[in-house]
Design a protein around this motif. Structure first.
Motif, short mmCIF file in Angstrom:
data_model
loop_
_atom_site.label_atom_id
_atom_site.label_comp_id
_atom_site.label_asym_id
_atom_site.label_seq_id
_atom_site.Cartn_x
_atom_site.Cartn_y
_atom_site.Cartn_z
N THR A 165 -42.61 5.74 34.30
CA THR A 165 -41.81 4.73 34.17
C THR A 165 -42.14 3.74 32.75
O THR A 165 -42.88 3.38 33.24
N SER A 191 -42.21 1.01 33.99
CA SER A 191 -43.12 0.15 34.43
C SER A 191 -44.44 0.08 35.24
O SER A 191 -44.89 -1.01 34.99
N ASP A 192 -44.69 1.61 35.04
CA ASP A 192 -46.10 2.30 35.00
C ASP A 192 -47.05 2.09 33.40
O ASP A 192 -47.89 1.20 33.86
N ASN A 224 -47.63 -1.41 32.69
CA ASN A 224 -49.79 -1.69 33.35
C ASN A 224 -50.32 -1.73 32.25
O ASN A 224 -51.94 -2.38 32.56
#
Length: 291
Positions: free
Chosen positions: A106, A108-109, A112
């Motif tokens: 995603t 969000s991944d 990071n």
């Protein structure tokens, strides 16, 4: 160049590649030249150049320059590196395949590992900034000068009216001055006649009257005051700042008016002397605003 007031206001706006500038210039009277500049931080390096431009058009007064801009110098633009994201995705898929992992990668991944998001800043060199701001400042200065000249013209017209009144008052003094001697001679003769039976010695009377006339003679004071008035008219025609010189000239004019009053020995001339000083004071108040 015409006589300018130290009081004035100028405003200009300009759209430039580094932003929309708004420049206000305000001036008030001051014995010396003081320049204050309020500006965005990114134009701080231009302050001396701004003051130099102001200094070139005014020699006395307190001048405030207000500069605003709708943008900051550094505009940050965010971009992303597609090659880096492709590498991350390839690594994620390889890990999933190697270890037989389920799930989807995603956003969000990816966040990071935000090093693929880059920021780019747009900056301007001082010389470029001056090329943007300088013309706007020039327009504001032009408006400021126009306002100062309009105010200066108004003040000069008012001063001329007052000086004309001084001339008329001085003429009244000169008309009255010789009458004092005639009246003094008449009054002196009448007083002596009351005190003694015999007529006074004509020669003694003439001597006394001559001494009185010499002691109270104001011819020189009137002549000098006329000369100061002529100098005043000459000064306001000059193509240079004359505020200070007019101030010194008024001191001399006031000195002559005081002397006329002290030598008056006459109610009418005393009153005219007071009027002269009042008119001179009105001029002094007006020239406080002249550069």
């Amino acid at each position: 160049m015409s006589i300018r007031s130290m009081t004035g206001f100028g405003l200009a706006e300009g759209l430039t590649p580094s932003g929309t500038y708004r420049i206000e210039i305000r001036g008030v009277n001051n014995r010396f030249l003081e320049i204050q500049v309020r500006q965005p931080k990114f134009t701080a390096g231009l302050e001396q150049q701004i003051k130099k431009e102001i200094n070139s058009i005014i020699s006395r007064g307190s001048v405030s320059v207000f500069i605003t801009c709708d943008k900051e110098q550094e505009e940050t633009t965010l971009t992303w590196d597609k090659a880096s994201v492709d590498n991350y995705m390839a690594i994620f898929h390889e890990i999933q395949s190697t270890y037989n992992l389920d799930g989807k990668v995603t956003l969000s991944d990816l966040l990071n590992f935000s090093d693929f998001i880059k920021s780019e800043s747009t900056t301007f060199e001082e010389s470029v900034l001056w090329g943007h701001l300088g013309p706007v400042l020039a327009d504001a200065i032009a408006a400021f000068q126009k306002a100062r000249e309009a105010e200066g013209e108004y003040i000069i017209n008012e001063l001329k009216k007052i000086v004309e009144e001084i001339n008329r008052t001085l003429e009244q003094v000169e008309l009255r001055a010789p009458l004092r001697i005639t009246e003094y001679a008449k009054n002196l003769s009448e007083r002596i006649q009351k005190l003694i039976e015999n007529p006074p010695d004509p020669l003694r009377m003439e001597t006394e009257i001559a001494l009185f006339a010499d002691r109270l003679d104001i011819t020189e004071e009137c002549t000098r005051l006329h000369a100061h008035i002529n100098k005043f008219y000459d000064d306001i025609k000059k193509d240079e700042p004359v505020g200070k010189s007019l101030g010194f000239l008024l001191q001399e004019m006031n000195r002559e008016a005081n002397t006329i009053g002290s030598k008056a020995n006459d109610t009418e001339i005393s009153h005219l002397s007071v009027k002269l000083k009042e008119l001179i004071e009105r001029i002094r108040e007006q020239i406080q605003n002249i550069e």
